[in-house]
Design an enzyme around this catalytic site. Sequence first.
Site, PDB file in Angstrom:
ATOM      1  N   CYS A 266       0.809  -1.221   0.000  1.00 40.98           N
ATOM      2  CA  CYS A 266       0.000   0.000   0.000  1.00 40.98           C
ATOM      3  C   CYS A 266       0.841   1.270   0.000  1.00 40.98           C
ATOM      4  CB  CYS A 266      -0.975  -0.006   1.183  1.00 40.98           C
ATOM      5  SG  CYS A 266      -0.226   0.162   2.825  1.00 40.98           S
ATOM      6  N   HIS A 322      -2.998   1.105   6.627  1.00 42.18           N
ATOM      7  CA  HIS A 322      -3.276   1.136   5.190  1.00 42.18           C
ATOM      8  C   HIS A 322      -3.375   2.577   4.721  1.00 42.18           C
ATOM      9  CE1 HIS A 322      -4.503  -0.476   1.359  1.00 42.18           C
ATOM     10  NE2 HIS A 322      -5.617   0.235   1.357  1.00 42.18           N
ATOM     11  N   HIS A 334      -5.794   2.310  -4.558  1.00 47.00           N
ATOM     12  CA  HIS A 334      -4.842   1.811  -3.571  1.00 47.00           C
ATOM     13  C   HIS A 334      -4.365   0.416  -3.962  1.00 47.00           C
ATOM     14  CE1 HIS A 334      -8.229  -0.452  -1.228  1.00 47.00           C
ATOM     15  NE2 HIS A 334      -8.715  -0.043  -2.383  1.00 47.00           N
TER      16      HIS A 334
END
Length: 365
Positions: A266, A322, A334
């Site tokens: 991420c 995240h 993402h």
Amino acid sequence: MKVLIVALLSVTAGCGQLSKEQQQTRQQSLANREQQNADRSISEQYNGKTMNVGDGSTIHMTGSEEILTIPLKTVDGVSYVIGSELASAIGFHHKWNESSNTFMIGDNDAAYELQAGSTTAQRGDSKVQLPQPPILRNSQFHIPVSALGNLLADDVRFEVQGQSMIVRATGETVPESMDGPDEANTGAELDFADDPNDPYKGTGAKATLGQVEDGDTISAERMEPEAVPVLKNINMDTLIAQAKRYLGVKYEFGAEPYPKSGKFDCSSFTQYVFGKSGIQLKRTARDQGNQGEPVSRKNLRKGDLMFFYVPGRFKSNKTIGHVSIYMGDQQMIHASPSQNNGVQITNINKAYWKKTFLKAKRVAL
């Protein structure tokens, strides 16, 4: 008669001495009995239902509280927890990089990196000194219990009882799945909204989706963390179009730089995309969360970074796990292992994302 007495004495002496194998068997039996007594003590103390979760770890449920028990290993008088067992039990990803002798753990990126034989560990972009080094034994990475207080204090609460580590639940339950209904009744205060003054609101980002540009060979050196310029002006439509070029690129926990690995986690994805526009982000989602200016969930603009925690029974719901890039109109892009494995576009107007959202930061205009 004399021969018989000598024989009897020999037998008697033999009965009083155990062979090496017998001594080892006896020691192991005593150790097993000690562990069984400790487990029984823990079960009696928490007096609740017990559930095995693999690798010898168990969850004890008492009332509304859950307690995780992870077995410890003793090597040369030092107590260790096996890294993969710890990570799995508390809900972290983990990865062993044999070439660099490094063990990585974290949510959707490697928040922590440890090396066998080294008392220096990496927590994001910061170095942490450990009282004792991790070791590699029987192809398993062992983390000394003495190191966990310095390393994981922000994520878990634990205590040692005998040959077990007791971890208490710190997070909250997020029952809604991330692929649930678009509209979820979580309260108006958790709704996301666009900033009406966003200069890029309503403009389109032209790009060939899922197609990585030729000659994409940005160097790893360029990705070294630097201070983010104070809201440097960049074209957000261009940045979003750049991000879309990587749709479908696979996710890998602790991914090495994209030119080498061809994959993202991420934070390496956000770092790479912003690096293309001259904005240098740090390597982990947690450290990227300390850059830029804070933004309300009600005033999001294209290009804002959105930060979330990753739910888990036994880890904190207050630490970033995240990161994504906001695209406007309730969409984010993402790199994630789920819902689809890889770079993807997701609707944030879901209970899961509303509940796990921690903050947004603006690193450019």
